[in-house]
Scaffold this motif. Structure first.
Motif, short mmCIF file in Angstrom:
data_model
loop_
_atom_site.label_atom_id
_atom_site.label_comp_id
_atom_site.label_asym_id
_atom_site.label_seq_id
_atom_site.Cartn_x
_atom_site.Cartn_y
_atom_site.Cartn_z
N ASN A 1 0.76 -1.09 0.11
CA ASN A 1 -0.01 -0.22 0.08
C ASN A 1 0.83 1.26 0.11
O ASN A 1 1.80 1.31 0.85
CB ASN A 1 -1.03 0.37 1.18
CG ASN A 1 -1.72 1.28 1.46
OD1 ASN A 1 -2.08 1.74 0.39
ND2 ASN A 1 -1.71 1.81 2.54
N VAL B 1 -3.22 1.94 -3.79
CA VAL B 1 -3.66 2.83 -2.91
C VAL B 1 -4.72 2.55 -2.28
O VAL B 1 -5.99 2.83 -2.56
CB VAL B 1 -3.36 4.50 -3.57
CG1 VAL B 1 -3.90 5.37 -2.55
CG2 VAL B 1 -2.34 4.91 -4.32
N ARG C 1 1.06 5.47 -0.05
CA ARG C 1 0.71 6.76 0.26
C ARG C 1 1.46 8.04 0.13
O ARG C 1 2.54 8.21 0.50
CB ARG C 1 0.15 6.69 2.18
CG ARG C 1 -0.61 5.39 2.56
CD ARG C 1 -0.70 5.90 4.14
NE ARG C 1 -1.23 4.52 4.66
CZ ARG C 1 -0.73 3.86 5.72
NH1 ARG C 1 0.38 4.68 6.11
NH2 ARG C 1 -1.17 3.18 6.25
N TRP D 1 -4.94 11.16 0.23
CA TRP D 1 -4.38 10.58 -0.96
C TRP D 1 -6.06 10.20 -1.81
O TRP D 1 -5.74 9.62 -2.92
CB TRP D 1 -3.68 9.17 -0.84
CG TRP D 1 -4.05 8.33 0.24
CD1 TRP D 1 -4.92 7.25 0.47
CD2 TRP D 1 -3.63 8.59 1.83
NE1 TRP D 1 -5.08 6.91 1.73
CE2 TRP D 1 -4.18 7.82 2.48
CE3 TRP D 1 -2.65 9.53 2.45
CZ2 TRP D 1 -3.88 7.61 3.85
CZ3 TRP D 1 -2.49 9.47 3.56
CH2 TRP D 1 -3.00 8.42 4.27
#
Length: 216
Positions: free
Chosen positions: A13, A129, A15, A162
């Motif tokens: 993931n 994301v 960010r 984000w």
């Protein structure tokens, strides 16, 4: 780009250019439908934390975004073995959770930007994301939103968050919900009885290259 079944990859993931979490996984299948990966119990993982060790979910977002420093905290996947499916082109993934006896417990729709793959030869992965808002789907296909308060808190800081389009995230969730309510793939029982090959034990450590710069 396709990954061979059995290959170890890292699901990460991202960010704003930083790695939020990373989870090594084995490729179950990779075809036109999407990428299916398996995370074993006790798999070594890493996540971004505040300098004092607190994670993003254990502190106000206003405090998190003003932190002068972050670091990676290493741990082991303490939950049950986890199957994840990243449908081709979709802005979500679907996870299969099981109970302590290995029986299917529920689906989990993780809303996220479509994954971007990379392959360095010695290691490959997919960067997403995570958009924070999720949907829990029970075996009877009833469902509920998850982390709505967290999602709303972060949307109040658009210059740091984000997620740029709340409506698009919710619309994607509703598309997945419609599939679940109709009992359509992947909520049709597919992979609910999946069992990995016995040799797919948790890797001893995060593979070299897990922290390479994100592709997103």
């Amino acid at each position: 780009m396709r990954f061979e079944p059995g290959r170890l990859v890292v699901h990460r993931n991202v960010r704003r250019g930083r790695i939020g979490w990373v989870r090594p996984a084995r490729v179950v299948s990779d075809d036109d439908r999407g990428l299916l990966i398996w995370i074993a119990r006790d798999t070594p993982v890493a996540s971004e934390v505040h300098a004092d060790g607190r994670g993003m979910r254990t502190m106000p977002f206003a405090e998190w975004i003003t932190s002068p420093s972050y670091r990676s905290a290493h741990a082991r996947w303490s939950g049950p073995p986890l199957l994840k499916f990243l449908p081709t082109g979709a802005a979500h993934s679907v996870w299969w959770f099981s109970d302590e006896q290995g029986r299917f417990a529920n689906w989990y729709v993780n809303l996220e930007e479509p994954g971007v793959r990379w392959d360095d030869g010695h290691l490959a992965g997919v960067d997403v994301v995570d958009q924070d808002l999720d949907v829990v789907v029970r075996p009877d296909r009833s469902w509920q939103w998850k982390d709505e308060e967290e999602f709303a808190e972060r949307l109040a800081f658009p210059e740091h968050y984000w997620v740029a389009d709340e409506a698009a995230v919710r619309a994607e969730g509703k598309r997945a919900i419609a599939l679940a309510e109709a009992g359509e793939f992947p909520f049709d029982g597919t992979w609910c009885d999946f069992r990995p090959p016995p040799e797919w034990a948790a890797p001893p450590a995060l593979p070299p290259g897990w922290d390479r710069p994100p592709v997103r």
